[in-house]
Write an enzyme that holds these catalytic residues in place. Structure first.
Site, PDB file in Angstrom:
ATOM      1  N   TYR A  51       1.269  -1.436   0.017  1.00 17.09           N
ATOM      2  CA  TYR A  51      -0.101  -0.325  -0.005  1.00 17.09           C
ATOM      3  C   TYR A  51       1.061   1.007   0.080  1.00 17.09           C
ATOM      4  O   TYR A  51       1.901   1.613   0.842  1.00 17.09           O
ATOM      5  CB  TYR A  51      -1.167   0.234   1.211  1.00 17.09           C
ATOM      6  CG  TYR A  51      -2.379  -0.094   0.774  1.00 17.09           C
ATOM      7  CD1 TYR A  51      -3.110   1.230   0.106  1.00 17.09           C
ATOM      8  CD2 TYR A  51      -2.712  -1.147   1.083  1.00 17.09           C
ATOM      9  CE1 TYR A  51      -4.077   1.170  -0.577  1.00 17.09           C
ATOM     10  CE2 TYR A  51      -4.744  -1.214   1.181  1.00 17.09           C
ATOM     11  CZ  TYR A  51      -4.857   0.223   0.383  1.00 17.09           C
ATOM     12  OH  TYR A  51      -6.068   0.267  -0.346  1.00 17.09           O
ATOM     13  N   GLU A  53      -0.704   5.128  -1.052  1.00 15.00           N
ATOM     14  CA  GLU A  53      -1.492   6.288  -0.823  1.00 15.00           C
ATOM     15  C   GLU A  53      -0.719   7.080  -0.901  1.00 15.00           C
ATOM     16  O   GLU A  53       0.628   7.130   0.327  1.00 15.00           O
ATOM     17  CB  GLU A  53      -2.320   6.195  -0.167  1.00 15.00           C
ATOM     18  CG  GLU A  53      -3.413   5.392  -0.142  1.00 15.00           C
ATOM     19  CD  GLU A  53      -4.414   5.303   0.328  1.00 15.00           C
ATOM     20  OE1 GLU A  53      -4.388   5.829   2.084  1.00 15.00           O
ATOM     21  OE2 GLU A  53      -6.071   5.106   0.235  1.00 15.00           O
ATOM     22  N   ASP A 197      -6.055  13.870 -25.532  1.00 15.17           N
ATOM     23  CA  ASP A 197      -5.588  12.638 -25.217  1.00 15.17           C
ATOM     24  C   ASP A 197      -5.461  11.479 -25.602  1.00 15.17           C
ATOM     25  O   ASP A 197      -6.020  10.956 -27.084  1.00 15.17           O
ATOM     26  CB  ASP A 197      -7.353  12.557 -24.862  1.00 15.17           C
ATOM     27  CG  ASP A 197      -7.848  10.927 -24.494  1.00 15.17           C
ATOM     28  OD1 ASP A 197      -6.564   9.721 -23.868  1.00 15.17           O
ATOM     29  OD2 ASP A 197      -9.342  10.632 -24.075  1.00 15.17           O
ATOM     30  N   THR A 223      -3.670   6.035 -22.079  1.00 16.20           N
ATOM     31  CA  THR A 223      -3.693   4.768 -21.657  1.00 16.20           C
ATOM     32  C   THR A 223      -1.998   4.127 -21.661  1.00 16.20           C
ATOM     33  O   THR A 223      -1.916   4.208 -23.083  1.00 16.20           O
ATOM     34  CB  THR A 223      -4.226   4.045 -22.357  1.00 16.20           C
ATOM     35  OG1 THR A 223      -4.399   3.889 -23.720  1.00 16.20           O
ATOM     36  CG2 THR A 223      -6.392   4.622 -22.204  1.00 16.20           C
ATOM     37  N   LYS A 226      -2.249   0.235 -25.298  1.00 13.39           N
ATOM     38  CA  LYS A 226      -3.354   0.284 -26.420  1.00 13.39           C
ATOM     39  C   LYS A 226      -1.619  -0.005 -27.294  1.00 13.39           C
ATOM     40  O   LYS A 226      -0.543  -0.304 -27.443  1.00 13.39           O
ATOM     41  CB  LYS A 226      -3.926   1.626 -27.207  1.00 13.39           C
ATOM     42  CG  LYS A 226      -5.105   1.568 -26.018  1.00 13.39           C
ATOM     43  CD  LYS A 226      -5.857   2.310 -26.433  1.00 13.39           C
ATOM     44  CE  LYS A 226      -7.394   2.295 -25.544  1.00 13.39           C
ATOM     45  NZ  LYS A 226      -8.558   3.380 -25.444  1.00 13.39           N
ATOM     46  N   ARG A 232      -2.014  -2.714 -18.746  1.00 12.60           N
ATOM     47  CA  ARG A 232      -3.607  -1.521 -18.589  1.00 12.60           C
ATOM     48  C   ARG A 232      -3.091  -0.532 -17.530  1.00 12.60           C
ATOM     49  O   ARG A 232      -2.468  -1.179 -16.334  1.00 12.60           O
ATOM     50  CB  ARG A 232      -4.535  -2.471 -18.337  1.00 12.60           C
ATOM     51  CG  ARG A 232      -4.857  -3.487 -18.791  1.00 12.60           C
ATOM     52  CD  ARG A 232      -6.532  -4.474 -19.068  1.00 12.60           C
ATOM     53  NE  ARG A 232      -7.070  -3.381 -19.875  1.00 12.60           N
ATOM     54  CZ  ARG A 232      -6.738  -3.599 -21.337  1.00 12.60           C
ATOM     55  NH1 ARG A 232      -6.430  -4.447 -21.867  1.00 12.60           N
ATOM     56  NH2 ARG A 232      -7.569  -3.155 -21.861  1.00 12.60           N
TER      57      ARG A 232
HETATM   58  C1  LIG Z   1      -9.153   3.838 -24.853  1.00 15.74           C
HETATM   59  C2  LIG Z   1     -10.003   4.778 -24.291  1.00 15.74           C
HETATM   60  C3  LIG Z   1      -9.696   5.429 -23.531  1.00 15.74           C
HETATM   61  C4  LIG Z   1      -9.891   4.916 -22.367  1.00 15.74           C
HETATM   62  O1  LIG Z   1      -9.301   3.954 -21.270  1.00 15.74           O
HETATM   63  P1  LIG Z   1      -9.696   2.644 -20.495  1.00 15.74           P
HETATM   64  O2  LIG Z   1      -7.499   2.416 -20.216  1.00 15.74           O
HETATM   65  O3  LIG Z   1     -10.355   1.769 -21.610  1.00 15.74           O
HETATM   66  O4  LIG Z   1     -10.112   3.789 -19.858  1.00 15.74           O
HETATM   67  C5  LIG Z   1     -10.078   7.456 -23.250  1.00 15.74           C
HETATM   68  N1  LIG Z   1     -10.125   7.744 -24.145  1.00 15.74           N
HETATM   69  C6  LIG Z   1      -9.636   7.442 -25.013  1.00 15.74           C
HETATM   70  C7  LIG Z   1      -9.284   8.160 -26.262  1.00 15.74           C
HETATM   71  C8  LIG Z   1      -9.517   5.837 -25.882  1.00 15.74           C
HETATM   72  O5  LIG Z   1      -8.731   5.873 -26.701  1.00 15.74           O
END
Ligand SMILES: *Cc1c(COP(=O)(O)O)cnc(C)c1O
Length: 415
Positions: A51, A53, A197, A223, A226, A232
């Site tokens: 933990y 935090e 994003d 993220t 991807k 993840r």
């Molecule tokens: C995949 C994605 C997310 C979300 O990611 P999670 O890990 O599934 O919550 C947010 N923004 C965009 C543009 C994405 O493609």
């Protein structure tokens, strides 16, 4: 996985089945990838037990000397990889990272501007059923329904009229380069915060094959699982001006303890993404996406914006008398995973929209090249054309498996 096999043979068997599915199937879901054994090993460690935090040197629990080391490596590598002033590596996933950004910068009801989900945006960019759309007053921009492209003049017009507090730029289904600089100029005209994003294209940005918003934008989230090919999770990058607000917003604002085993795996992923090999991989992802879209167009498929600059493409199936979910089901039968997608101006429901989205990050990780992209376009076309012929579909599935066996995942799936 000896212990797992002994303790829980059901879960063990399921995992083995999933390994088999991933090995013998063609993964064309644009948001998926195969992580390296090094990343996977970092995740399955004792760091899970801790933990921690708080932040480096300021934890609410004892015994965090090692975790501080791990988190510091992740932060420094993320900053170097993307050229950012500040990095928070604790966000649990993409949507929570975006929530933390809104919490750090907005009050409920404030106005935000983001790309419409049906035009390639993400739920967390203001969709009415998502927390973002429920808590904040989102105005949405779209792409031109004829060309599929972002029309910067139109976007400027909406921004000047609506004067949002944040301009959100990001997408899950847009295949062209984004004009980050012009977005920044528009935001400056109305004093809006710029928030990018880059969940989908972070790997291509880290691999230095497409433009980055980091030099221009106030805040950037991504993220890590991807195109970036990590565990993840997510990170938030920002200018120094926002670092305190962002850190407070992630913890204690939104989350509890960070997932230290995932932080370690993020650090490994950033180290891998800074290599020449990863830069070549990123260039190959784009090369393959261009090859796949060209091969599909040659077979009469309509690709939104007539091609791609990144790792993904959206296929408009309206000239094929077949909807997106139906195509998804048929392709699944032959071992090809794709995802349905709306197309701008879609008149069909989101459950079975008019398009499909394809991406090349996973097949490129396997080592496939433009030659295999042409084969894959052939499999897709044959399967969709002979969807009533189970025998033919079975034969295509065999060919898909043969191709996959030529590109085994030995470096990616632990044995
Ligand atoms: C995949 C994605 C997310 C979300 O990611 P999670 O890990 O599934 O919550 C947010 N923004 C965009 C543009 C994405 O493609």
């Amino acid at each position: 996985m000896n212990a797992l096999q002994k303790v829980d043979s059901e879960i063990y068997d399921s995992i083995k089945k999933e390994e088999q599915r991933q090995s013998l199937g063609l993964e064309l879901i644009a948001s998926e990838n195969y992580i390296s054994k090094a990343v996977m090993e970092a995740m399955g460690t004792v760091l899970n037990n801790k933990y921690s935090e708080g932040y480096i040197g300021k934890r609410y629990y004892a015994g965090n000397e090692v975790v501080d080391e791990v988190e510091n490596l992740a932060i420094e590598r993320a900053k170097a990889l993307f050229g950012a002033d500040h990095a928070n590596v604790q966000p649990l996933s993409g949507s929570p990272a975006n929530a933390a950004v809104y919490f750090a910068t907005l009050n409920p009801g404030d106005k935000v501007m983001g790309l419409k989900l049906t035009h390639g945006g993400h739920l967390s960019h203001g969709h009415p059923i998502n927390f973002s759309g429920l808590l904040y007053n989102f105005v949405q921009y779209g792409v031109d329904e004829e060309t599929g492209l972002m029309d910067m003049d139109k976007i400027r017009e909406i921004a000047l009229k609506e004067r949002p507090k944040i301009l959100v730029v990001g997408f899950s289904a847009y295949s062209r380069n984004v004009d980050w600089k012009t977005f920044k100029i528009i935001a400056d005209e109305i004093n809006a915060i710029t928030f990018a994003d880059i969940a989908h294209v972070a790997g291509l940005i880290a691999g230095k094959v497409i433009d980055s918003p980091v030099p221009y934008f106030d805040i950037v989230t991504t993220t890590t699982h991807k195109t970036l090919r990590g565990p993840r999770g997510a990170i938030i990058l920002c200018k120094d001006k926002y670092k305190q607000a962002i850190d407070r917003s992630v913890f204690p604002g939104l989350q509890g303890g960070p997932h230290d085993h995932i932080t370690a795996a993020k650090a490994v992923c950033f180290k891998e993404a800074a290599t020449k090999e990863f830069q070549k991989y990123s260039a190959d992802v784009i090369k393959n996406a261009k090859a796949l879209s060209a091969a599909l167009m040659a077979r009469g498929y309509k690709i939104l914006t007539d091609g791609t600059d990144n790792h993904l493409m959206v296929v408009d199936l309206r000239n094929k008398e077949m909807a997106g979910r139906d195509a998804e089901i048929i392709l699944d039968k032959v071992g090809i995973s794709i995802s349905r997608s709306t197309i701008p101006g879609d008149t069909r429901k989101a459950m079975n929209p008019s398009g499909i989205r394809l991406g090349t990050p996973a097949v490129t990780t396997r080592g496939m090249t433009d030659k295999e992209m042409a084969d894959i376009a052939g499999f897709i076309d044959q399967a969709l054309c002979s969807h009533n012929d189970e025998k033919k579909l079975a034969r295509i599935k065999e060919s898909v498996e043969e191709l996959c066996k030529m590109f085994p995942l030995t470096d990616f799936i632990p044995r």
